[in-house]
Design a protein around this motif. Sequence first.
Motif, short mmCIF file in Angstrom:
data_model
loop_
_atom_site.label_atom_id
_atom_site.label_comp_id
_atom_site.label_asym_id
_atom_site.label_seq_id
_atom_site.Cartn_x
_atom_site.Cartn_y
_atom_site.Cartn_z
N ARG A 107 -5.21 8.79 -8.59
CA ARG A 107 -4.83 9.60 -7.57
C ARG A 107 -5.40 10.74 -7.46
N GLU A 136 -4.88 13.07 7.21
CA GLU A 136 -4.04 11.94 7.31
C GLU A 136 -4.26 11.36 8.74
N ARG A 145 -2.84 4.28 4.37
CA ARG A 145 -1.56 4.80 4.55
C ARG A 145 -1.71 5.96 3.53
N GLU A 147 -0.99 9.07 0.95
CA GLU A 147 0.05 9.96 0.21
C GLU A 147 -0.63 11.12 -0.21
N ARG A 148 0.40 12.11 -0.17
CA ARG A 148 -0.03 13.33 -0.85
C ARG A 148 0.31 13.33 -2.35
N ALA A 159 -5.61 7.50 -0.49
CA ALA A 159 -5.43 6.48 0.21
C ALA A 159 -6.20 5.17 -0.29
#
Length: 486
Positions: A107, A136, A145, A147-148, A159
Amino acid sequence: MATKLIALLRKGWQTLGAIKTGVVLLITVVIVSAAGTLILQRPMTDPDEMSRAYSPQVLRLLDAVGLTNVFHAWWFVALLVLVSASIVAASVERFPNAWRYFSRPYRSTDESFRKALPGHKRIPIKDEESGLVAAERALHSLGFRPERVIGADRVALFAERNRVSEMAVYIVHASLLLIFLGGIVDGVWGWRGYISLERGQQVTQVPLKGGGSKALPFAIRCEGAGQENYKDGSPKRWWSKLAVMEGGREVQRKEIVVNDPLVYGGVRFYQSGYGSTGKVEQLLLTASSRENKGQLHDIALTMNTPVELDADTTVRLARFIPDYFVRDGEVYNRSERVENPAVQMFVESKKTGKSIEVWLPEIEGFAHNSESPYTFEAKDLQLGSFTGLQVSYEPGQWAVWAGCLLMGLGLATAFYLVHIRFWVVPVRDTHGQLMLWFGGTANKNREAFQHKFDAFAEKLEQELAKQSEVGSDACAQAHATTFAGD
């Protein structure tokens, strides 16, 4: 010594799990399976057909190496075990890394990763939050979708879509193992045989190849069979009405045709043949009394069953000859084809006990038709028929079908689902300018991914432009409010 043995086993394990080994074994299985579909197989094929198709030398060779019963040959089962072991070895060697990659996706990014990633781009931004918000929105518009990801010194975005496609190869591996498991179970515990039944006949034993037989836990009975023809007389279809008898009662009944078998207790009965038994099922006659002219009797005779003509006289069908000829004072049968038929009957008197031999047609030297109180004229001859049934017990079929369904799922996942990942990170360039770095990758179909990447870049620029317009309008409105207050 122990170290050498361990090293040797390790090398054998690695060889078994090598891609080349698996490919060679799979190709071998495919070739052998193709041979099993092209070469006539026992016991489904009639022995006479086998003899017509192959010379005696070739047939002996095919039988010796097991090519006339491929899917139950010991070497084919051993081949399935070997290729299954190869798939297991390959999966065990590679699955741990694949699972780590699947369960813990990458990530966050570092500088070396960002430099090495082929597809990436930078866009100047005013501040980190506005850049991340714009990214975003752009990702959401493309169906992702995001995500931080909160790091030690910055907040980034990650993502992805269709991560499961990374495991598609193992879904295919599992499907192959299921299919081969079904083949192994069928090869070891399954069996095939052939039975022929006449109407009203029932059996509880199925003859197998090699002279043995298999006992059924129930009885199968033939209620009828027939053949439908095209206008030119060629066979159109065969059918059989079968009944399953268990405990003295009928528990299932079905009319079967080719490719629509009766299945009971895991045993399948396939329609595979139909023919005449050469035996009389019913002979329809018209009997005329010599004394009472004009008195006619329509009668139906079955073999050796007396039928009453009047209170004193009966007639009995004693013999049927499909293709008769006379030689040396005897009546013989030339063939089983109904080309020159003859029937022998006996007209018997209850009072005198006299029995008169009658032949149709009247055969000189044998028939005493003139002594009979009745004359006979044949109207119809119905011959008995038999149905040929292939019988199989294949307990591994559930695994084969489950493997086929799972393989369809695995191949669809592998070919139609693409694992796409995007990373978005606020960074500063060498001049200290705040930039929004974003990059992405796909595990297949790179050309289509490039279009997706370009669409994201365009959408991101649009979102940033909107933010700039909103910011400019807000500044202008604040300036106008201040000027009016002055």
